[in-house]
Design a protein around this motif. Sequence first.
Motif, PDB file in Angstrom:
ATOM      1  N   PHE A  53       0.834  -1.195   0.000  1.00  8.78           N
ATOM      2  CA  PHE A  53       0.000   0.000   0.000  1.00  8.78           C
ATOM      3  C   PHE A  53       0.874   1.253   0.000  1.00  8.78           C
ATOM      4  O   PHE A  53       2.079   1.174   0.161  1.00  8.78           O
ATOM      5  CB  PHE A  53      -0.990   0.013   1.176  1.00  8.78           C
ATOM      6  CG  PHE A  53      -0.376  -0.231   2.532  1.00  8.78           C
ATOM      7  CD1 PHE A  53       0.110   0.817   3.285  1.00  8.78           C
ATOM      8  CD2 PHE A  53      -0.325  -1.513   3.064  1.00  8.78           C
ATOM      9  CE1 PHE A  53       0.659   0.594   4.540  1.00  8.78           C
ATOM     10  CE2 PHE A  53       0.216  -1.746   4.307  1.00  8.78           C
ATOM     11  CZ  PHE A  53       0.712  -0.692   5.052  1.00  8.78           C
ATOM     12  N   THR A  54       0.240   2.393  -0.198  1.00  6.04           N
ATOM     13  CA  THR A  54       0.949   3.670  -0.265  1.00  6.04           C
ATOM     14  C   THR A  54       0.536   4.531   0.921  1.00  6.04           C
ATOM     15  O   THR A  54      -0.650   4.673   1.211  1.00  6.04           O
ATOM     16  CB  THR A  54       0.631   4.403  -1.582  1.00  6.04           C
ATOM     17  OG1 THR A  54       0.993   3.544  -2.668  1.00  6.04           O
ATOM     18  CG2 THR A  54       1.401   5.705  -1.687  1.00  6.04           C
ATOM     19  N   LEU A  55       1.543   5.090   1.594  1.00  2.77           N
ATOM     20  CA  LEU A  55       1.315   5.951   2.758  1.00  2.77           C
ATOM     21  C   LEU A  55       1.585   7.403   2.416  1.00  2.77           C
ATOM     22  O   LEU A  55       2.510   7.703   1.651  1.00  2.77           O
ATOM     23  CB  LEU A  55       2.259   5.559   3.893  1.00  2.77           C
ATOM     24  CG  LEU A  55       2.086   4.186   4.511  1.00  2.77           C
ATOM     25  CD1 LEU A  55       3.263   3.875   5.427  1.00  2.77           C
ATOM     26  CD2 LEU A  55       0.782   4.114   5.282  1.00  2.77           C
ATOM     27  N   ASP A  56       0.796   8.300   3.000  1.00  8.80           N
ATOM     28  CA  ASP A  56       1.140   9.719   2.959  1.00  8.80           C
ATOM     29  C   ASP A  56       2.300   9.932   3.920  1.00  8.80           C
ATOM     30  O   ASP A  56       2.320   9.352   5.013  1.00  8.80           O
ATOM     31  CB  ASP A  56      -0.044  10.590   3.392  1.00  8.80           C
ATOM     32  CG  ASP A  56      -1.091  10.740   2.310  1.00  8.80           C
ATOM     33  OD1 ASP A  56      -0.804  10.378   1.154  1.00  8.80           O
ATOM     34  OD2 ASP A  56      -2.194  11.214   2.620  1.00  8.80           O
ATOM     35  N   ILE A  57       3.247  10.771   3.523  1.00  8.85           N
ATOM     36  CA  ILE A  57       4.433  11.038   4.335  1.00  8.85           C
ATOM     37  C   ILE A  57       4.697  12.538   4.337  1.00  8.85           C
ATOM     38  O   ILE A  57       4.570  13.185   3.302  1.00  8.85           O
ATOM     39  CB  ILE A  57       5.650  10.291   3.763  1.00  8.85           C
ATOM     40  CG1 ILE A  57       5.387   8.816   3.768  1.00  8.85           C
ATOM     41  CG2 ILE A  57       6.917  10.669   4.478  1.00  8.85           C
ATOM     42  CD1 ILE A  57       6.531   7.910   3.770  1.00  8.85           C
ATOM     43  N   GLN A  58       5.041  13.049   5.519  1.00  9.12           N
ATOM     44  CA  GLN A  58       5.395  14.466   5.650  1.00  9.12           C
ATOM     45  C   GLN A  58       6.562  14.586   6.623  1.00  9.12           C
ATOM     46  O   GLN A  58       6.649  13.831   7.585  1.00  9.12           O
ATOM     47  CB  GLN A  58       4.222  15.260   6.218  1.00  9.12           C
ATOM     48  CG  GLN A  58       2.970  15.240   5.381  1.00  9.12           C
ATOM     49  CD  GLN A  58       1.878  16.068   6.019  1.00  9.12           C
ATOM     50  OE1 GLN A  58       2.091  17.224   6.376  1.00  9.12           O
ATOM     51  NE2 GLN A  58       0.713  15.479   6.188  1.00  9.12           N
TER      52      GLN A  58
ATOM     53  N   GLY B 241       5.048   5.759  19.155  1.00  5.16           N
ATOM     54  CA  GLY B 241       5.807   6.558  18.193  1.00  5.16           C
ATOM     55  C   GLY B 241       5.373   6.193  16.787  1.00  5.16           C
ATOM     56  O   GLY B 241       6.176   5.845  15.931  1.00  5.16           O
ATOM     57  N   CYS B 242       4.068   6.292  16.525  1.00  3.88           N
ATOM     58  CA  CYS B 242       3.464   5.734  15.312  1.00  3.88           C
ATOM     59  C   CYS B 242       3.910   6.407  14.017  1.00  3.88           C
ATOM     60  O   CYS B 242       3.909   5.768  12.972  1.00  3.88           O
ATOM     61  CB  CYS B 242       1.946   5.769  15.415  1.00  3.88           C
ATOM     62  SG  CYS B 242       1.222   7.419  15.544  1.00  3.88           S
ATOM     63  N   GLY B 243       4.270   7.675  14.062  1.00  5.39           N
ATOM     64  CA  GLY B 243       4.679   8.357  12.827  1.00  5.39           C
ATOM     65  C   GLY B 243       3.591   8.285  11.778  1.00  5.39           C
ATOM     66  O   GLY B 243       2.467   8.701  12.002  1.00  5.39           O
ATOM     67  N   THR B 244       3.907   7.697  10.621  1.00  7.44           N
ATOM     68  CA  THR B 244       2.948   7.583   9.522  1.00  7.44           C
ATOM     69  C   THR B 244       1.921   6.479   9.756  1.00  7.44           C
ATOM     70  O   THR B 244       0.950   6.377   9.017  1.00  7.44           O
ATOM     71  CB  THR B 244       3.671   7.274   8.202  1.00  7.44           C
ATOM     72  OG1 THR B 244       4.366   6.039   8.342  1.00  7.44           O
ATOM     73  CG2 THR B 244       4.639   8.385   7.827  1.00  7.44           C
ATOM     74  N   GLY B 245       2.171   5.626  10.749  1.00  6.74           N
ATOM     75  CA  GLY B 245       1.298   4.492  11.017  1.00  6.74           C
ATOM     76  C   GLY B 245       1.728   3.233  10.285  1.00  6.74           C
ATOM     77  O   GLY B 245       1.020   2.233  10.306  1.00  6.74           O
ATOM     78  N   ALA B 246       2.891   3.255   9.645  1.00  7.38           N
ATOM     79  CA  ALA B 246       3.336   2.137   8.801  1.00  7.38           C
ATOM     80  C   ALA B 246       3.317   0.796   9.539  1.00  7.38           C
ATOM     81  O   ALA B 246       2.781  -0.191   9.025  1.00  7.38           O
ATOM     82  CB  ALA B 246       4.736   2.418   8.251  1.00  7.38           C
ATOM     83  N   ILE B 247       3.893   0.743  10.732  1.00  7.95           N
ATOM     84  CA  ILE B 247       3.987  -0.536  11.447  1.00  7.95           C
ATOM     85  C   ILE B 247       2.610  -1.025  11.883  1.00  7.95           C
ATOM     86  O   ILE B 247       2.230  -2.164  11.604  1.00  7.95           O
ATOM     87  CB  ILE B 247       4.952  -0.424  12.643  1.00  7.95           C
ATOM     88  CG1 ILE B 247       6.375  -0.192  12.136  1.00  7.95           C
ATOM     89  CG2 ILE B 247       4.878  -1.665  13.522  1.00  7.95           C
ATOM     90  CD1 ILE B 247       7.394   0.110  13.212  1.00  7.95           C
ATOM     91  N   GLY B 248       1.850  -0.173  12.555  1.00 11.01           N
ATOM     92  CA  GLY B 248       0.528  -0.579  13.021  1.00 11.01           C
ATOM     93  C   GLY B 248      -0.401  -0.942  11.875  1.00 11.01           C
ATOM     94  O   GLY B 248      -1.117  -1.945  11.940  1.00 11.01           O
ATOM     95  N   LEU B 249      -0.393  -0.154  10.818  1.00  8.16           N
ATOM     96  CA  LEU B 249      -1.261  -0.436   9.675  1.00  8.16           C
ATOM     97  C   LEU B 249      -0.802  -1.678   8.918  1.00  8.16           C
ATOM     98  O   LEU B 249      -1.620  -2.459   8.436  1.00  8.16           O
ATOM     99  CB  LEU B 249      -1.321   0.775   8.741  1.00  8.16           C
ATOM    100  CG  LEU B 249      -2.072   1.969   9.311  1.00  8.16           C
ATOM    101  CD1 LEU B 249      -1.848   3.215   8.458  1.00  8.16           C
ATOM    102  CD2 LEU B 249      -3.550   1.644   9.436  1.00  8.16           C
ATOM    103  N   GLY B 250       0.507  -1.865   8.842  1.00  2.58           N
ATOM    104  CA  GLY B 250       1.021  -3.078   8.216  1.00  2.58           C
ATOM    105  C   GLY B 250       0.560  -4.312   8.965  1.00  2.58           C
ATOM    106  O   GLY B 250       0.099  -5.288   8.364  1.00  2.58           O
ATOM    107  N   LEU B 251       0.657  -4.276  10.287  1.00  2.00           N
ATOM    108  CA  LEU B 251       0.203  -5.412  11.094  1.00  2.00           C
ATOM    109  C   LEU B 251      -1.306  -5.606  10.977  1.00  2.00           C
ATOM    110  O   LEU B 251      -1.788  -6.737  10.873  1.00  2.00           O
ATOM    111  CB  LEU B 251       0.611  -5.230  12.549  1.00  2.00           C
ATOM    112  CG  LEU B 251       2.115  -5.349  12.820  1.00  2.00           C
ATOM    113  CD1 LEU B 251       2.436  -4.945  14.250  1.00  2.00           C
ATOM    114  CD2 LEU B 251       2.609  -6.752  12.516  1.00  2.00           C
ATOM    115  N   ALA B 252      -2.051  -4.512  10.983  1.00  2.00           N
ATOM    116  CA  ALA B 252      -3.511  -4.615  10.873  1.00  2.00           C
ATOM    117  C   ALA B 252      -3.923  -5.265   9.560  1.00  2.00           C
ATOM    118  O   ALA B 252      -4.848  -6.081   9.535  1.00  2.00           O
ATOM    119  CB  ALA B 252      -4.148  -3.235  11.008  1.00  2.00           C
ATOM    120  N   THR B 253      -3.238  -4.934   8.472  1.00  2.00           N
ATOM    121  CA  THR B 253      -3.610  -5.515   7.184  1.00  2.00           C
ATOM    122  C   THR B 253      -3.137  -6.960   7.053  1.00  2.00           C
ATOM    123  O   THR B 253      -3.861  -7.798   6.527  1.00  2.00           O
ATOM    124  CB  THR B 253      -3.068  -4.688   6.007  1.00  2.00           C
ATOM    125  OG1 THR B 253      -1.656  -4.581   6.104  1.00  2.00           O
ATOM    126  CG2 THR B 253      -3.685  -3.306   5.984  1.00  2.00           C
TER     127      THR B 253
END
Length: 134
Positions: A13-18, A63-75
């Motif tokens: 998937f693609t994440l928004d990053i800032q 320290g979720c940041g973009t949510g990459a780890i949590g969202l990766g695990l959720a999916t």
Amino acid sequence: LQYILGKWDFLDFTLDIQAPLLCPRPETEELVHLVAQDMMAAGNNNNNNNNNNNDIMRILDIGCGTGAIGLGLATLVGPQAHVVAIDVEPLAVETSMKNAITLLGQEEVVNQQRYQAFLCSAQEFHVSSSSSSS
């Protein structure tokens, strides 16, 4: 490059990053895959012992940041994975929630509470224990 594009691929998937949020790296993808495999194996063991396929697996992403780890695990783990994400950076909470709604959908994030992000430090975060009697 990620900050210029404002988006970056992570897993499938693609994440928004800032800026100033950290950009997910290939090593993080490997970590997420390993943790997801362990979680699914643990879930299968619990299901074999309890005959309950609906047990919620709770994930705390500090320290979720973009949510990459949590969202990766959720999916990867599936609908039984519920993520609580915390960060001290308001932009991280905002960005991770935006990514969660894009990836999981409004219904899953809001109504099913599969991903929740909060503005707080790990020291301020308290887990309440709830017990249910059957």
